[in-house]
Scaffold this active site. Structure first.
Site, PDB file in Angstrom:
ATOM      1  N   GLY A   9      34.114  22.924  33.900  1.00  0.00           N
ATOM      2  CA  GLY A   9      34.685  24.093  32.966  1.00  0.00           C
ATOM      3  C   GLY A   9      36.160  23.536  32.603  1.00  0.00           C
TER       4      GLY A   9
ATOM      5  N   ASP B 230      25.198  23.266  31.967  1.00  0.00           N
ATOM      6  CA  ASP B 230      25.338  24.517  32.677  1.00  0.00           C
ATOM      7  C   ASP B 230      25.367  24.311  33.962  1.00  0.00           C
ATOM      8  OD1 ASP B 230      24.861  26.975  33.777  1.00  0.00           O
ATOM      9  OD2 ASP B 230      23.358  27.576  32.665  1.00  0.00           O
TER      10      ASP B 230
ATOM     11  N   ASN C 264      35.483  24.055  38.795  1.00  0.00           N
ATOM     12  CA  ASN C 264      36.337  24.830  38.177  1.00  0.00           C
ATOM     13  C   ASN C 264      35.747  26.034  37.507  1.00  0.00           C
ATOM     14  OD1 ASN C 264      39.267  25.655  37.155  1.00  0.00           O
ATOM     15  ND2 ASN C 264      37.737  24.867  35.022  1.00  0.00           N
TER      16      ASN C 264
ATOM     17  N   SER D 103      39.569  31.906  44.598  1.00  0.00           N
ATOM     18  CA  SER D 103      40.455  32.677  43.993  1.00  0.00           C
ATOM     19  C   SER D 103      41.062  33.703  45.177  1.00  0.00           C
ATOM     20  CB  SER D 103      39.793  33.750  43.151  1.00  0.00           C
ATOM     21  OG  SER D 103      40.622  34.937  42.461  1.00  0.00           O
TER      22      SER D 103
ATOM     23  N   TYR E 278      32.411  38.856  41.370  1.00  0.00           N
ATOM     24  CA  TYR E 278      33.438  37.556  41.290  1.00  0.00           C
ATOM     25  C   TYR E 278      33.996  37.315  42.514  1.00  0.00           C
ATOM     26  CZ  TYR E 278      37.154  34.624  39.203  1.00  0.00           C
ATOM     27  OH  TYR E 278      38.237  33.665  38.942  1.00  0.00           O
TER      28      TYR E 278
ATOM     29  N   LYS F  39      33.618  34.077  45.022  1.00  0.00           N
ATOM     30  CA  LYS F  39      34.888  33.321  45.344  1.00  0.00           C
ATOM     31  C   LYS F  39      34.788  33.191  46.780  1.00  0.00           C
ATOM     32  CE  LYS F  39      36.288  31.978  41.349  1.00  0.00           C
ATOM     33  NZ  LYS F  39      36.260  30.513  41.000  1.00  0.00           N
TER      34      LYS F  39
END
Lengths: 77, 246
Positions: free
Chosen positions: B11, B62, B89, B141, B154, B158
């Protein structure tokens, strides 16, 4: 075919630091030769390089003893 | 600090990944710039690295696709002969309240943000074991530690990355491969620009240093963890969040 055992033995001796005499067909990598799980993974990787073949994860999991490794390699040659 | 090292950054066409790629190049690393869809942006990063006098290539993959990831790692090794550093990332958001979250929103985020880290880590492990050297740095995160309304998928991914980091660190430590995570706080990027105003305002109130971070704030920490100066650090989650979590 003794050649396969010789080549496998050399890799095991180098990798695990064991005596050549300990490397018998019946010897288990983990129980007799002091290998941990990661050592076995690395041994399989080295065997792949030495014999120029790919050993799938499923097949690799079945390799418990030195004899298993030698027989598997012979079956693929 | 990273002279001669080969790094793969997922990424890396935008945001934090782009900043990491540029910082690595400035420090002398050869950089594989992975991207999923933003080919033009990835090529811009590669061009920028060449302008800095560095060495880079762009690779489409991907990260949620196991075969594509294996192919990507092979491409890096074919080109540069080794892979010293992996930075996981790549990530997406599909925010929604738990009650409204669709299965697809859950699956997409877990597949890219968590399974993608597993895929890439697994694929580089083999060359890193042979090298008896490796640095894996996962971008987690702060919300993976503290939770965040509207981001169940998310946050779960994480938090999963933090657990994966610790396990990989334990499995690979004996081979001089370190695995660490960074927990960025609120960093100004395209991804966070898309968060709704309510979340942004709420987050700013929680930051003792009273500002949003820059991608470079994260890139500096990644570069440190990737360097030999960090060889005694593994399994950690380092917060770069302006003090949001203490």
């Amino acid at each position: 075919m003794a050649d396969v055992l010789e080549r496998v033995t050399k890799i095991i001796v180098d990798r695990l630091g064991v005596e050549e005499s300990q490397v018998t067909l019946e010897a288990s990598f983990k129980d007799d030769l002091g290998a941990d799980s990661l050592d076995v993974v690395e041994l399989v990787m080295e065997l792949e390089d030495e014999f120029d073949m790919e050993i799938s994860d499923e097949e690799a999991e079945k390799i418990v003893t030195v004899g298993d490794a030698v027989n598997y390699i012979k079956s693929r040659m | 600090m990273l002279q001669g090292k080969v790094a793969l950054i997922t990424g890396a066409s935008r945001g934090i990944g782009r900043a990491i790629a540029l910082e690595f190049a400035r420090q002398g690393a050869k950089v594989a710039v992975n991207y999923a869809g933003s080919e033009a942006k990835a090529k811009e990063v590669v061009d920028e690295i060449y302008r800095l006098g560095g060495e880079a290539l762009a690779i489409q993959a991907d990260v949620s696709n196991t075969e594509a990831v294996e192919q990507m790692v092979k491409e890096v090794i074919d080109r540069y002969g080794r892979v010293d550093i992996l930075v996981n990332n790549a990530g997406i958001t599909r925010d929604n309240l738990l009650m409204r979250m669709k299965e697809e929103e859950w699956d997409d985020v877990i597949n890219i943000n968590l399974k993608g880290v597993f895929n890439c880590t697994k694929a580089v492990t083999r060359p890193m074991l042979k090298q008896r050297y490796g640095r894996i740095i996962n971008i987690a995160s702060v919300v993976g530690v503290m939770g965040n309304p509207g981001q169940a998928n998310y946050v779960a991914a994480k938090a999963g990355v933090i657990g994966l980091t610790k396990t990989a660190a334990k499995e690979l430590a004996s081979r001089s491969i370190t695995v660490n995570a960074i927990a960025p706080g609120f960093i100004a990027t395209d991804m966070t620009d898309r968060l709704n105003e309510e979340i942004r305002t709420e987050m700013l109130k929680q930051i003792p240093l009273a500002r949003f971070g820059n991608p470079e704030d994260i890139a500096n920490m990644v570069a440190f963890l990737a360097s030999d100066a960090a060889s005694y650090i593994t399994g950690q989650t380092i917060h770069v969040d302006g003090g949001m979590v203490m």
